[in-house]
Structures are given as C-alpha cells and as structure tokens.
Design an enzyme around this catalytic site. Structure first.
Site, PDB file in Angstrom:
ATOM      1  N   CYS A  35       0.812  -1.226   0.000  1.00 14.84           N
ATOM      2  CA  CYS A  35       0.000   0.000   0.000  1.00 14.84           C
ATOM      3  C   CYS A  35       0.840   1.268   0.000  1.00 14.84           C
ATOM      4  CB  CYS A  35      -0.961   0.008   1.179  1.00 14.84           C
ATOM      5  SG  CYS A  35      -0.134   0.170   2.768  1.00 14.84           S
ATOM      6  N   CYS A 105      -3.024  -1.141   8.757  1.00 14.74           N
ATOM      7  CA  CYS A 105      -2.508   0.131   9.270  1.00 14.74           C
ATOM      8  C   CYS A 105      -2.285   0.058  10.777  1.00 14.74           C
ATOM      9  CB  CYS A 105      -3.464   1.270   8.938  1.00 14.74           C
ATOM     10  SG  CYS A 105      -3.654   1.556   7.167  1.00 14.74           S
TER      11      CYS A 105
END
Length: 125
Positions: A35, A105
């Site tokens: 990402c 995350c």
C-alpha cells in the site's frame, strides 16, 4: 454505515503527537510495500523506563495516520513494558474499528512501536 468511524476521522483530521523528537532514544520505522504506507515512531524514554514523549511521522492513508495518532496516545506516559503489550486489535478497537482492508494500518502502528522499543533497548542496555 460510514466507512470510517468518527474517531478515525478525528485522528486523521487532527492527528496527535505528529513530529520528530530530535533526541529520541528509541526510533522505529516500518512500511508496507503493497500500500506504500510508511510509519516512523520516536520515543523519549526516561530513566524509569516511562515513555515521557512520543511522536510520529506517517506517509500513508487516513487509516495509517489515525492508527499512528491513536497508538501514540495510548502509550504516552506509560511504562515501556505496557507499550510492548499494545496490539493492533487494541488500536483498532480504540478507533471504533477500521474497514477490513485497512486493518494492516493498525498492525504497522504496533510494529513501529515495538521496533522503537527494541531500538531503545539495543542502544541503552
């Protein structure tokens, strides 16, 4: 249902503990090649092994910024031993959830903190 909780949006729009600690005695940097998120955590740990200050720099999406912000709030003022117990699940819960494709995350936040603590121990023990 909204994709992001109000807490995620608040920590994205008003991140806490952003910046650099120039005399940090623990620094951890992690990234996710898929990402492109990069997270760096700076710790200032006192002689009693309490995190007296913590800052972060994050290049990434809103979930990465919110996870960094929340994680730093969760460990500031805590003993290092407590910070090491912080899990990505705890960060996700504190943010009132993350979309499944954004949970990585919170994993970055956990990993960056653990790397910063390891850096502290490597340099101070």
């Amino acid at each position: 249902m909204a994709l992001y909780s109000e807490k995620v949006m608040d920590h994205f729009r008003n991140p806490r503990n952003v910046g650099v600690i120039e005399d940090a005695n623990g620094v951890g940097e992690v990234g996710n090649a898929v990402c492109g998120d990069i997270m760096k955590i700076y710790l200032k740990i006192n002689s009693d092994e309490v995190i007296e200050d913590v800052k972060f720099e994050t290049f990434g999406c809103g979930s990465a910024i919110a996870s960094s912000s929340m994680a730093t709030q969760m460990i500031k003022g805590k003993p290092v031993s407590e910070a090491l117990k912080l899990t990505n699940q705890a960060v996700t819960e504190a943010l009132d959830g993350l979309p499944p494709h954004k949970v990585h995350c919170s994993v970055l936040a956990e990993e960056a903190i653990k790397k910063a603590v390891n850096d502290y121990y490597e340099n101070n023990k």
